[in-house]
Write an enzyme that holds these catalytic residues in place. Structure first.
Site, mmCIF file in Angstrom:
data_model
loop_
_atom_site.group_PDB
_atom_site.id
_atom_site.type_symbol
_atom_site.label_atom_id
_atom_site.label_comp_id
_atom_site.label_asym_id
_atom_site.label_seq_id
_atom_site.Cartn_x
_atom_site.Cartn_y
_atom_site.Cartn_z
ATOM 1 N N GLU A 30 0.870 -1.267 0.170
ATOM 2 C CA GLU A 30 0.042 -0.002 0.148
ATOM 3 C C GLU A 30 0.813 1.242 -0.143
ATOM 4 O O GLU A 30 1.921 1.300 0.476
ATOM 5 C CB GLU A 30 -0.817 0.011 1.413
ATOM 6 C CG GLU A 30 -2.005 0.850 0.977
ATOM 7 C CD GLU A 30 -3.046 0.381 1.848
ATOM 8 O OE1 GLU A 30 -3.297 -0.617 2.098
ATOM 9 O OE2 GLU A 30 -3.825 1.513 2.479
ATOM 10 N N GLY B 6 5.033 -1.284 7.633
ATOM 11 C CA GLY B 6 6.578 -1.630 7.843
ATOM 12 C C GLY B 6 7.189 -0.840 8.890
ATOM 13 O O GLY B 6 6.777 0.363 8.932
ATOM 14 N N GLU B 7 8.309 -1.637 9.199
ATOM 15 C CA GLU B 7 9.208 -0.814 10.281
ATOM 16 C C GLU B 7 10.484 -0.637 9.276
ATOM 17 O O GLU B 7 11.030 -1.619 9.239
ATOM 18 C CB GLU B 7 9.595 -1.606 11.309
ATOM 19 C CG GLU B 7 10.632 -1.132 12.347
ATOM 20 C CD GLU B 7 10.714 0.358 12.455
ATOM 21 O OE1 GLU B 7 9.671 0.745 12.985
ATOM 22 O OE2 GLU B 7 11.803 1.026 12.387
ATOM 23 N N SER C 82 8.519 7.222 16.702
ATOM 24 C CA SER C 82 7.277 6.933 17.219
ATOM 25 C C SER C 82 7.409 6.477 18.703
ATOM 26 O O SER C 82 7.452 5.651 19.268
ATOM 27 C CB SER C 82 6.662 5.683 16.816
ATOM 28 O OG SER C 82 6.360 6.048 15.248
ATOM 29 N N LEU C 83 7.064 7.738 19.667
ATOM 30 C CA LEU C 83 7.215 7.566 20.988
ATOM 31 C C LEU C 83 6.029 7.067 21.679
ATOM 32 O O LEU C 83 5.860 6.192 22.222
ATOM 33 C CB LEU C 83 7.840 9.016 21.185
ATOM 34 C CG LEU C 83 8.590 9.204 22.703
ATOM 35 C CD1 LEU C 83 9.793 8.194 22.458
ATOM 36 C CD2 LEU C 83 9.000 10.553 22.862
ATOM 37 N N HIS C 84 4.796 7.743 21.399
ATOM 38 C CA HIS C 84 3.321 7.445 21.690
ATOM 39 C C HIS C 84 3.254 7.391 23.085
ATOM 40 O O HIS C 84 1.829 7.132 23.389
ATOM 41 C CB HIS C 84 2.996 6.213 20.909
ATOM 42 C CG HIS C 84 3.107 6.105 19.633
ATOM 43 N ND1 HIS C 84 3.061 7.380 18.933
ATOM 44 C CD2 HIS C 84 3.463 5.334 18.658
ATOM 45 C CE1 HIS C 84 3.212 6.988 17.608
ATOM 46 N NE2 HIS C 84 3.436 5.831 17.524
ATOM 47 N N CYS D 189 3.550 8.638 0.914
ATOM 48 C CA CYS D 189 3.665 7.856 1.976
ATOM 49 C C CYS D 189 4.229 6.299 1.848
ATOM 50 O O CYS D 189 3.270 5.815 1.187
ATOM 51 C CB CYS D 189 2.565 7.645 2.872
ATOM 52 S SG CYS D 189 2.719 6.862 4.501
ATOM 53 N N SER E 30 10.464 6.967 9.494
ATOM 54 C CA SER E 30 9.862 6.938 10.724
ATOM 55 C C SER E 30 10.088 5.551 11.359
ATOM 56 O O SER E 30 9.849 4.546 10.557
ATOM 57 C CB SER E 30 8.421 7.236 10.355
ATOM 58 O OG SER E 30 7.808 7.097 11.699
ATOM 59 N N CYS F 83 4.081 -5.846 8.681
ATOM 60 C CA CYS F 83 4.865 -5.459 9.708
ATOM 61 C C CYS F 83 4.913 -6.230 10.810
ATOM 62 O O CYS F 83 3.709 -6.631 11.550
ATOM 63 C CB CYS F 83 4.536 -3.768 10.086
ATOM 64 S SG CYS F 83 5.690 -3.300 11.462
ATOM 65 N N CYS G 212 -2.598 7.571 8.501
ATOM 66 C CA CYS G 212 -1.590 6.711 9.232
ATOM 67 C C CYS G 212 -2.223 5.805 10.104
ATOM 68 O O CYS G 212 -3.403 5.860 10.768
ATOM 69 C CB CYS G 212 -0.987 7.752 10.358
ATOM 70 S SG CYS G 212 -0.162 9.059 9.855
ATOM 71 N N CYS H 58 -2.411 0.081 15.404
ATOM 72 C CA CYS H 58 -2.107 0.112 13.975
ATOM 73 C C CYS H 58 -2.587 -0.987 13.155
ATOM 74 O O CYS H 58 -2.395 -2.362 13.321
ATOM 75 C CB CYS H 58 -0.401 0.284 13.765
ATOM 76 S SG CYS H 58 0.003 0.209 11.993
ATOM 77 N N CYS I 127 2.089 -3.033 16.740
ATOM 78 C CA CYS I 127 1.698 -2.110 17.834
ATOM 79 C C CYS I 127 0.110 -2.057 17.814
ATOM 80 O O CYS I 127 -0.567 -2.265 16.799
ATOM 81 C CB CYS I 127 1.817 -0.745 17.278
ATOM 82 S SG CYS I 127 3.898 -0.369 17.252
ATOM 83 N N ASN J 273 -6.215 7.575 14.654
ATOM 84 C CA ASN J 273 -7.233 7.288 13.293
ATOM 85 C C ASN J 273 -7.593 5.898 13.778
ATOM 86 O O ASN J 273 -6.894 4.812 13.900
ATOM 87 C CB ASN J 273 -6.386 7.059 12.061
ATOM 88 C CG ASN J 273 -5.851 8.679 11.733
ATOM 89 O OD1 ASN J 273 -6.497 9.632 11.996
ATOM 90 N ND2 ASN J 273 -4.488 8.625 11.204
HETATM 91 N N1 SAH Z 1 6.732 1.488 11.687
HETATM 92 C C1 SAH Z 1 7.243 3.159 11.660
HETATM 93 C C2 SAH Z 1 6.301 3.519 10.534
HETATM 94 C C3 SAH Z 1 4.957 3.400 10.225
HETATM 95 S S1 SAH Z 1 3.492 4.131 10.895
HETATM 96 C C4 SAH Z 1 6.938 3.652 12.890
HETATM 97 O O1 SAH Z 1 6.352 3.010 14.006
HETATM 98 O O2 SAH Z 1 7.136 4.838 12.958
HETATM 99 C C5 SAH Z 1 3.683 5.742 10.751
HETATM 100 C C6 SAH Z 1 3.082 6.559 12.013
HETATM 101 O O3 SAH Z 1 1.944 6.324 11.928
HETATM 102 C C7 SAH Z 1 3.863 5.984 13.437
HETATM 103 O O4 SAH Z 1 4.045 6.956 14.201
HETATM 104 C C8 SAH Z 1 2.479 5.070 13.706
HETATM 105 O O5 SAH Z 1 2.790 4.912 15.122
HETATM 106 C C9 SAH Z 1 1.396 5.916 13.421
HETATM 107 N N2 SAH Z 1 0.132 5.332 13.553
HETATM 108 C C10 SAH Z 1 0.065 4.028 13.430
HETATM 109 N N3 SAH Z 1 -1.381 3.629 13.714
HETATM 110 C C11 SAH Z 1 -1.945 4.807 13.739
HETATM 111 C C12 SAH Z 1 -3.494 5.165 13.910
HETATM 112 N N4 SAH Z 1 -4.307 4.179 14.117
HETATM 113 N N5 SAH Z 1 -3.767 6.348 14.149
HETATM 114 C C13 SAH Z 1 -2.676 7.308 13.934
HETATM 115 N N6 SAH Z 1 -1.205 7.244 13.616
HETATM 116 C C14 SAH Z 1 -0.950 5.683 13.667
#
Ligand code: SAH
Length: 364
Positions: free
Chosen positions: A110, A177-178, A230-232, A123, A207, A130, A349, A137, A134, A306
């Site tokens: 995708e 993917g990572e 991606s800290l979160h 993107c 990222s 992946c 995302c 995601c 997480c 999202n």
């Molecule tokens: N694996 C990498 C890149 C993929 S995702 C990473 O983790 O950074 C790109 C960004 O979208 C990341 O920050 C990811 O955490 C975020 N993301 C994943 N699921 C999401 C969601 N449901 N809503 C908003 N952002 C999301």
């Protein structure tokens, strides 16, 4: 929503790229293409022609290259150029277009084209699926299939560029993917996107959720690309609740590695922070996050969650988002909010998965 930590999940290791019978041409530099044409008993200048046709004219097969001798084109008709096939295309009201692309081995990847003002951002995915899993995601829900080759990453950018009829200005490795579990192909793709396609390194963002040692390793390449992490979460307990691999990679170790990255490259880091209502978006989380980032050459990008179907996280209200952002600003932390585009095409995302889940709005 899962609230249990994942103590037994190890951090996935980097999988080797599967060798291909013939190396596709896309992703090769001018020098490599020149060597390749010479190996085919052709004069060196054909390397330049090939480069031009691959990256500017969008050749999908060597038979497309009308300046090449007829017989040679016929001989090489089956040689893999490295272009994918469009399987599906859906456009959201904001102009964002999501594409499902079929690779040579039938795997689906995708990619998303995001127009904004004069910019066109792609993107890109770096893996099919992946392994990081997480919680929030969609990509991780489907598991991991394989790493992408460099040409499969470059192809995504050319595909979007051709479909929009507009030059791509920015590339973000934020699709499926990572990227740091596929470093070799990602680095080759970055080189090609920069030198062959002509996208400035500063307009490319990689990222990562963080793989131990890999951020330091990336720093050694001294690229001009932006690193997004991606800290979160603002503390270890919360982070490992959301991100399985965090159990084995403490927040403190990740931040130490990020500090080394800034020291080694002189470049600031973007920290991505997904906002999940009532879970990690309270004022005390902003305070905790700010304490970690005090004096750090960085920028926080807040991403309101999202929705995906598998979990019941909630997107916070705009007001909560603003309060959180202000909480960081008050503590002198640079912050921006990313309201993802392409929501109704499932192209935002975290919503990427290699299947058509929702009816396309404007399928092709
Ligand atoms: N694996 C990498 C890149 C993929 S995702 C990473 O983790 O950074 C790109 C960004 O979208 C990341 O920050 C990811 O955490 C975020 N993301 C994943 N699921 C999401 C969601 N449901 N809503 C908003 N952002 C999301």
């Amino acid at each position: 929503m899962s609230s249990t930590p994942h103590p037994l999940t190890p951090i996935p290791s980097e999988q080797p790229l599967k060798p291909l019978a013939a190396l596709p041409l896309l992703g090769m530099s001018l020098e490599e293409l020149t060597t390749w044409v010479q190996q085919q008993q052709q004069p060196a200048y054909r390397g330049k022609q090939l480069h031009q046709w691959l990256y500017q004219q969008g050749a999908r097969s060597l038979t497309d290259i009308s300046v090449f001798p007829k017989q040679w084109r016929a001989d090489l008709a089956e040689y893999p150029v490295g272009r994918s096939h469009l399987r599906y295309r859906a456009q959201a009201n904001d102009g964002t277009i999501k594409y499902l692309l079929r690779m040579a081995d039938e795997q689906i990847v995708e990619t998303v084209g995001i127009p904004a003002d004069k910019r066109l951002t792609v993107c890109v995915s770096s893996q099919v699926g992946c392994p990081m899993a997480c919680d929030f995601c969609a990509t991780g829900k489907g598991g991991f299939t394989r790493n992408l080759h460099a040409h499969e990453i470059v192809d995504q950018v050319l595909t979007v560029q051709e479909d929009f009829g507009q030059r791509v200005s920015n590339v973000v490795f934020m699709g499926m993917g990572e990227p740091l579990l596929n470093t070799e192909a990602v680095l080759t793709a970055v080189r090609s996107l920069n030198q062959d396609v002509g996208i400035g390194q500063r307009n490319i963002t990689v990222s990562t959720v963080g793989i131990p040692g890999h951020i330091r390793r990336l720093a050694q390449h001294q690229l001009q690309v932006t690193l997004a992490v991606s800290l979160h979460a603002s503390n270890q307990a919360l982070r490992q609740q959301l991100i399985p691999s965090a159990t084995h990679y403490p927040l403190s170790a990740l931040l130490d590695e990020c500090r080394d990255y800034v020291r080694l490259t002189g470049r600031r880091i973007t920290f991505e922070y997904i906002l999940l209502a009532e879970l990690n978006d309270c004022p005390h989380h902003a305070e905790e996050l700010a304490a970690h980032l005090r004096g750090f050459q960085s920028h926080v990008n807040l991403i309101p969650y999202n929705p995906i179907s598998e979990v019941d996280f909630q997107r916070p209200s705009e007001q909560r988002v603003n309060v959180f952002a202000q909480g960081l600003r008050d503590r002198h932390i640079a912050v921006s909010v990313r309201y993802s585009k392409g929501l109704e095409a499932d192209a935002a995302c975290g919503q990427l998965r290699a299947r058509q889940e929702t009816p396309a709005l404007h399928p092709r």
